[in-house]
Scaffold this active site. Structure first.
Site, PDB file in Angstrom:
ATOM      1  N   GLU A 268      40.158 134.472  28.766  1.00  0.00           N
ATOM      2  CA  GLU A 268      41.273 134.102  29.302  1.00  0.00           C
ATOM      3  C   GLU A 268      41.539 135.364  29.844  1.00  0.00           C
ATOM      4  OE1 GLU A 268      39.528 132.916  27.349  1.00  0.00           O
ATOM      5  OE2 GLU A 268      41.375 130.582  26.688  1.00  0.00           O
TER       6      GLU A 268
ATOM      7  N   ASP B 298      40.565 140.973  21.362  1.00  0.00           N
ATOM      8  CA  ASP B 298      40.936 139.295  21.513  1.00  0.00           C
ATOM      9  C   ASP B 298      40.523 139.370  23.115  1.00  0.00           C
ATOM     10  OD1 ASP B 298      41.966 137.170  21.779  1.00  0.00           O
ATOM     11  OD2 ASP B 298      44.012 137.155  22.563  1.00  0.00           O
TER      12      ASP B 298
END
EC number: 2.7.11.1
Length: 686
Positions: free
Chosen positions: A196, A192
């Site tokens: 962010e 992932d």
């Protein structure tokens, strides 16, 4: 900032290694919740006196508890819990403390992945990876005390400047590659990787974090091990009993324990034999399912049958019948929430805009999947936009699978070439793939890093280049060149462990000059990367920026560790914007939204992000902004009282409870005023 001291931790569970005197034994007959809680405590016990690989600065063997810290503001969200600012009372050192509720982990069946995240933190010892300093637990929660990254995340930095110039892009991509290479050398796939999840330290160095969806690959097998595995497979019967035995093995593996544990510990000790940590995953943990004595006997019979079959023993009709019966008994006692464990390695994880094509098609993930995400990040750093975005998540997946991306008309050709070599459909063809000779050395040898000194990354005291926009604005075909600003976008928040919310755009005040530069400098230097303020709002998240329900905030105040959201301004009606359409299903006929915005809702040790909505009926409802589910309602009565607590916090008092809330937009006074206004208007109408 309001400091909150949490004092009611459990006496025996605040820290230390579990012992027989404090931890109850693992009974074979127990309830799901009790067994899971015991397993969770054993699996995620705190460190011993020796530091972990990730934490060379742990000072002593003193057991830490939450009472040793002053808990401050909410910094963000990790994969499975909130992250808060914590100040150690003794040293006044500040940390980021990740708080995970045990019952939530058990409820969502995430024990395995919490274990993996801790193990990855412990294995990783690299300047570009967030450090884990302490772990401990209370009766209700698990705590990770992590390195504080005070400069937010990479997405925040991109949005501040629109896009990176050549030098800053080169340096920060190199730091990401350095951290990624370290992870891959340990057999760790992030799965992932996105802006962010790339934090920035106080001195603006990259820190990769959030391994909640990470995966630790098994070590490569030797030729002897491969031969043994082939022999075992040949010994398995080909009839139906063999297939059922295989299924039974899978079912029996639905446990929070894993055979990979010892391998991981061996790998850890081989990196640094002087570093000792307690076992992170107990090999004796019981499954989280509810079982009975009869079922336990069935399990024993199944194991005996499987062992006999694997040894090549003869099976008869009675044995096959027993296997069928026992398998059915086990399957009937498996909770449906556990079934995904069977296909976890092939399940979708990650965020749509950065996920690789092989994850979408349910093929096995590998370290090459992170290289695809790296290509997406480089594209975004250079252009200010994500390369793949559809109006829905499904359409985004289609664009990724078909590799439908559009480059800016003036994108630097060297950067474009690097992105092209990373965003390749076939994983093994990606630049830097571990399956090709050279691996990351090939990636580092790309012309984009032609004049870069890789050895300089080892000296973290050396300041990085300033993050600044390029000299010319980047332009996509079809952009409105003379618009004072372009729409700003952040990637959709599709993962459970996401931690960023939509923030406001940067305005470009030099569009006319930039357009002239584009016309006059078609052969611009490769060191000039264009600036862009483009991105679009997520269709999956609540959008409260339309009509008269929102007031944009400056992007300079955003941070991944302090997620910000544009707060709603007073508006007496729903105007048909996307915000109204998204929340209309929770409104009654004729009910209008007065004020709405994101808040952190605290209840004891629980910290949840919620979309709070004030209506004119009056009502106060709150929604999960990720799942778009109604989570509850604050009961309205004549005695309801809002009160300001600090610069960020406010309290709503009802006859039976106090609701402690923190406004993500840092304007709690607006909430207090809006609620008081509704109280007055509803009182006058009565």
């Amino acid at each position: 900032m309001e400091n909150i001291v949490i004092t009611n931790t459990s006496g025996g569970g605040g820290g230390g290694v579990p012992s027989s005197s404090t931890d109850p034994p693992n009974n074979t007959t127990t309830t799901t919740a009790t067994a899971s809680a015991i397993d969770l405590n054993m699996s995620l016990s705190p460190f011993l006196s020796s530091p972990s690989l990730s934490s060379p600065s742990i000072q002593s063997a003193k057991k830490k508890t939450i009472e040793d810290f002053i808990i401050g503001k909410v910094l963000g969200e990790g994969s499975y819990g909130a992250v808060v600012l914590g100040t150690e009372k003794e040293t006044q050192q500040q940390y980021a403390i990740k708080i995970l509720e045990k019952k939530q982990i058990i409820k969502e069946n995430k024990i395995k992945y919490v274990q993996i995240e801790k193990e990855i933190f412990c294995k990783s010892n690299h300047p570009n990876i967030v450090k884990l300093f302490f772990t401990f637990r209370s009766e209700q929660c698990l705590y990770y005390v992590l390195e504080l990254c005070s400069q937010g995340d990479l997405l925040h930095q991109i949005k501040k400047v629109g896009s990176f110039d050549y030098r800053s892009c080169q340096y920060y991509v190199a730091e990401i590659i350095s951290g990624l290479e370290h992870l891959h050398s340990l057999g760790i796939v992030h799965r992932d990787l996105k802006p962010e999840n790339i934090l920035m330290s106080s001195d603006l160095h990259v820190k990769i974090t959030d391994f909640g969806t990470g995966k630790i690959l098994p070590p490569p097998q030797s030729s002897q091990q491969q031969q043994q595995q082939q022999q075992q497979q040949q010994q398995l019967p080909t009839n139906s009993s063999g297939n059922l035995s295989s299924l039974l093995n899978n079912v029996n593996n639905l446990s929070v324990s894993t055979d990979l544990t010892q391998q991981q510990q061996n790998r850890t000790s081989s990196v640094d034999s002087a570093s000792t940590t307690d076992s992170m995953i107990s090999p004796n943990l019981q499954p989280t399912t509810t079982t009975t004595n009869n079922n336990n006997n069935n399990n024993n019979n199944n194991n005996n049958n499987n062992n006999n079959t694997a040894a090549g023993s003869n099976t008869n009709t009675n044995t096959n019948t027993n296997i069928n019966t026992n398998i059915n008994a086990n399957i009937n006692n498996i909770k449906t929430t556990e079934i995904p464990k069977l296909t976890r390695n092939n399940s979708f994880v990650g965020t749509a805009e950065y996920v690789s094509p092989e994850l979408i098609s349910n093929k096995e993930t590998s370290t090459d999947s992170d290289l695809w995400a790296l290509g997406c990040i480089i594209y975004q750093m250079a252009s200010g936009r994500v390369p793949f975005r559809g109006k829905t998540e499904f359409l985004t997946f289609q664009k990724v699978s078909n590799r439908e991306l559009v480059y800016p008309i003036n994108m630097n050709p060297v950067i474009k070439d690097l992105v092209e070599k990373l965003l390749v459909i076939k994983p093994t063809d990606r630049l830097g793939s571990s399956s090709t000779p050279g691996g990351f050395d090939n990636l580092k040898a790309h012309p984009f890093f032609q004049d870069f000194n890789w050895s300089s990354l080892s000296n973290m005291s050396h300041p990085p280049p300033p993050i600044q926009p390029p000299q010319e604005k980047i332009i996509f075909d079809g952009d409105e060149l003379f618009s004072p600003s372009l729409d700003c976008t952040t990637p959709r928040n599709n993962n459970v462990d996401e931690n960023h919310q939509q923030n406001s755009c940067n305005n470009n005040n030099n569009n006319n000059n930039n357009i002239n530069n584009i016309n006059n400098n078609n052969n611009s230097s490769s060191n000039n990367i264009s600036n862009s303020n483009s991105n679009s709002n997520s269709s999956n998240n609540l959008n409260i920026s339309n009509g008269n329900l929102s007031t944009p905030r400056s992007s300079s105040s955003s941070s991944s560790q302090q997620p910000t959201q544009r707060s709603g301004s007073s508006g007496g009606s729903r105007d048909g914007g996307s915000s109204s359409n998204n929340i209309s299903k929770w409104l009654n006929n004729g009910e209008n939204v007065i004020y709405q915005g994101l808040v952190w809702k605290r209840k004891g040790f629980s910290i949840k992000k919620r979309q709070l909505i004030l209506t004119d009926t009056p009502r106060l409802i709150y929604i999960d902004p990720k799942k778009m589910e109604l989570k509850g309602e604050i009961p309205w009565s004549d005695s309801i009282k809002p009160k300001l607590k600090s610069n960020n916090n406010f309290v709503i008092k009802t006859p039976k409870r106090k609701y402690l809330l923190e406004d993500v937009a840092h304007n709690p006074q607006k909430w207090v005023d809006s609620i008081k206004s509704v109280i007055l208007s509803s009182g006058s109408s009565n």
